[in-house]
Design a protein around this motif. Structure first.
Motif, PDB file in Angstrom:
ATOM      1  N   UNK A   1     -16.285  22.150  22.147  1.00  0.00           N
ATOM      2  CA  UNK A   1     -16.475  23.049  21.023  1.00  0.00           C
ATOM      3  C   UNK A   1     -17.543  24.070  21.397  1.00  0.00           C
ATOM      4  N   UNK A   2     -17.296  25.315  21.091  1.00  0.00           N
ATOM      5  CA  UNK A   2     -18.306  26.339  21.389  1.00  0.00           C
ATOM      6  C   UNK A   2     -19.618  26.049  20.642  1.00  0.00           C
ATOM      7  N   UNK A   3     -20.736  26.375  21.244  1.00  0.00           N
ATOM      8  CA  UNK A   3     -22.041  26.080  20.626  1.00  0.00           C
ATOM      9  C   UNK A   3     -22.193  26.659  19.220  1.00  0.00           C
ATOM     10  N   UNK A   4     -21.657  27.829  19.011  1.00  0.00           N
ATOM     11  CA  UNK A   4     -21.802  28.467  17.692  1.00  0.00           C
ATOM     12  C   UNK A   4     -21.104  27.650  16.611  1.00  0.00           C
ATOM     13  N   UNK A   5     -19.920  27.128  16.903  1.00  0.00           N
ATOM     14  CA  UNK A   5     -19.202  26.311  15.926  1.00  0.00           C
ATOM     15  C   UNK A   5     -19.930  24.993  15.689  1.00  0.00           C
ATOM     16  N   UNK A   6     -20.488  24.419  16.750  1.00  0.00           N
ATOM     17  CA  UNK A   6     -21.249  23.178  16.618  1.00  0.00           C
ATOM     18  C   UNK A   6     -22.460  23.378  15.714  1.00  0.00           C
ATOM     19  N   UNK A   7     -23.150  24.501  15.906  1.00  0.00           N
ATOM     20  CA  UNK A   7     -24.319  24.810  15.078  1.00  0.00           C
ATOM     21  C   UNK A   7     -23.918  25.004  13.617  1.00  0.00           C
ATOM     22  N   UNK A   8     -22.794  25.661  13.396  1.00  0.00           N
ATOM     23  CA  UNK A   8     -22.327  25.894  12.037  1.00  0.00           C
ATOM     24  C   UNK A   8     -21.954  24.569  11.373  1.00  0.00           C
ATOM     25  N   UNK A   9     -21.322  23.695  12.133  1.00  0.00           N
ATOM     26  CA  UNK A   9     -20.952  22.382  11.609  1.00  0.00           C
ATOM     27  C   UNK A   9     -22.209  21.592  11.231  1.00  0.00           C
TER      28      UNK A   9
ATOM     29  N   UNK B   1     -26.011  19.588   7.035  1.00  0.00           N
ATOM     30  CA  UNK B   1     -27.348  19.606   6.434  1.00  0.00           C
ATOM     31  C   UNK B   1     -27.287  20.096   4.991  1.00  0.00           C
ATOM     32  N   UNK B   2     -26.459  21.086   4.723  1.00  0.00           N
ATOM     33  CA  UNK B   2     -26.300  21.581   3.342  1.00  0.00           C
ATOM     34  C   UNK B   2     -25.759  20.478   2.435  1.00  0.00           C
ATOM     35  N   UNK B   3     -24.757  19.759   2.917  1.00  0.00           N
ATOM     36  CA  UNK B   3     -24.185  18.669   2.127  1.00  0.00           C
ATOM     37  C   UNK B   3     -25.222  17.581   1.871  1.00  0.00           C
ATOM     38  N   UNK B   4     -25.966  17.231   2.893  1.00  0.00           N
ATOM     39  CA  UNK B   4     -26.991  16.194   2.754  1.00  0.00           C
ATOM     40  C   UNK B   4     -28.065  16.620   1.757  1.00  0.00           C
ATOM     41  N   UNK B   5     -28.481  17.865   1.834  1.00  0.00           N
ATOM     42  CA  UNK B   5     -29.484  18.392   0.912  1.00  0.00           C
ATOM     43  C   UNK B   5     -28.976  18.318  -0.527  1.00  0.00           C
ATOM     44  N   UNK B   6     -27.722  18.698  -0.740  1.00  0.00           N
ATOM     45  CA  UNK B   6     -27.134  18.641  -2.079  1.00  0.00           C
ATOM     46  C   UNK B   6     -27.070  17.193  -2.585  1.00  0.00           C
ATOM     47  N   UNK B   7     -26.721  16.259  -1.707  1.00  0.00           N
ATOM     48  CA  UNK B   7     -26.682  14.848  -2.095  1.00  0.00           C
ATOM     49  C   UNK B   7     -28.066  14.345  -2.481  1.00  0.00           C
ATOM     50  N   UNK B   8     -29.079  14.729  -1.713  1.00  0.00           N
ATOM     51  CA  UNK B   8     -30.440  14.291  -2.014  1.00  0.00           C
ATOM     52  C   UNK B   8     -30.932  14.860  -3.343  1.00  0.00           C
ATOM     53  N   UNK B   9     -30.590  16.103  -3.621  1.00  0.00           N
ATOM     54  CA  UNK B   9     -30.977  16.721  -4.896  1.00  0.00           C
ATOM     55  C   UNK B   9     -30.304  15.999  -6.053  1.00  0.00           C
ATOM     56  N   UNK B  10     -29.034  15.670  -5.896  1.00  0.00           N
ATOM     57  CA  UNK B  10     -28.311  14.939  -6.941  1.00  0.00           C
ATOM     58  C   UNK B  10     -28.901  13.541  -7.140  1.00  0.00           C
ATOM     59  N   UNK B  11     -29.223  12.868  -6.036  1.00  0.00           N
ATOM     60  CA  UNK B  11     -29.835  11.534  -6.107  1.00  0.00           C
ATOM     61  C   UNK B  11     -31.174  11.589  -6.832  1.00  0.00           C
ATOM     62  N   UNK B  12     -31.967  12.590  -6.517  1.00  0.00           N
ATOM     63  CA  UNK B  12     -33.277  12.729  -7.156  1.00  0.00           C
ATOM     64  C   UNK B  12     -33.123  12.957  -8.652  1.00  0.00           C
ATOM     65  N   UNK B  13     -32.141  13.755  -9.047  1.00  0.00           N
ATOM     66  CA  UNK B  13     -31.890  13.988 -10.466  1.00  0.00           C
ATOM     67  C   UNK B  13     -31.480  12.714 -11.181  1.00  0.00           C
ATOM     68  N   UNK B  14     -30.632  11.930 -10.545  1.00  0.00           N
ATOM     69  CA  UNK B  14     -30.192  10.656 -11.129  1.00  0.00           C
ATOM     70  C   UNK B  14     -31.370   9.703 -11.263  1.00  0.00           C
TER      71      UNK B  14
END
Length: 69
Positions: A4-12, A17-30
């Protein structure tokens, strides 16, 4: 094996990280909501206990203990 090209790997990685951050924010709210509910229940029990104490009634031994059988 396909590389996989490095740029796609970085985007993935960024998307993960965005998904994890959203999960942590939701967990904190709960967690915060659960803590507020516990505090409210505790305050309600405390208020109910205070009103029972203020009734001026006398507890006898028979009122405090329930028959076993």
């Amino acid at each position: 094996m396909i590389s996989t090209p490095p740029r796609e790997r970085d985007m993935f990685a960024y998307k993960l990280e965005e998904l994890r951050r959203a999960e942590l924010i939701e967990q904190a709210g709960t967690y915060r909501l659960a803590r507020q509910l516990r505090q409210a229940r505790r305050a309600e029990r405390s208020a109910a206990k205070d009103t029972r104490k203020g009734g001026g009634g006398v507890n006898t031994r028979h009122e405090r203990f329930v028959r076993a059988a």
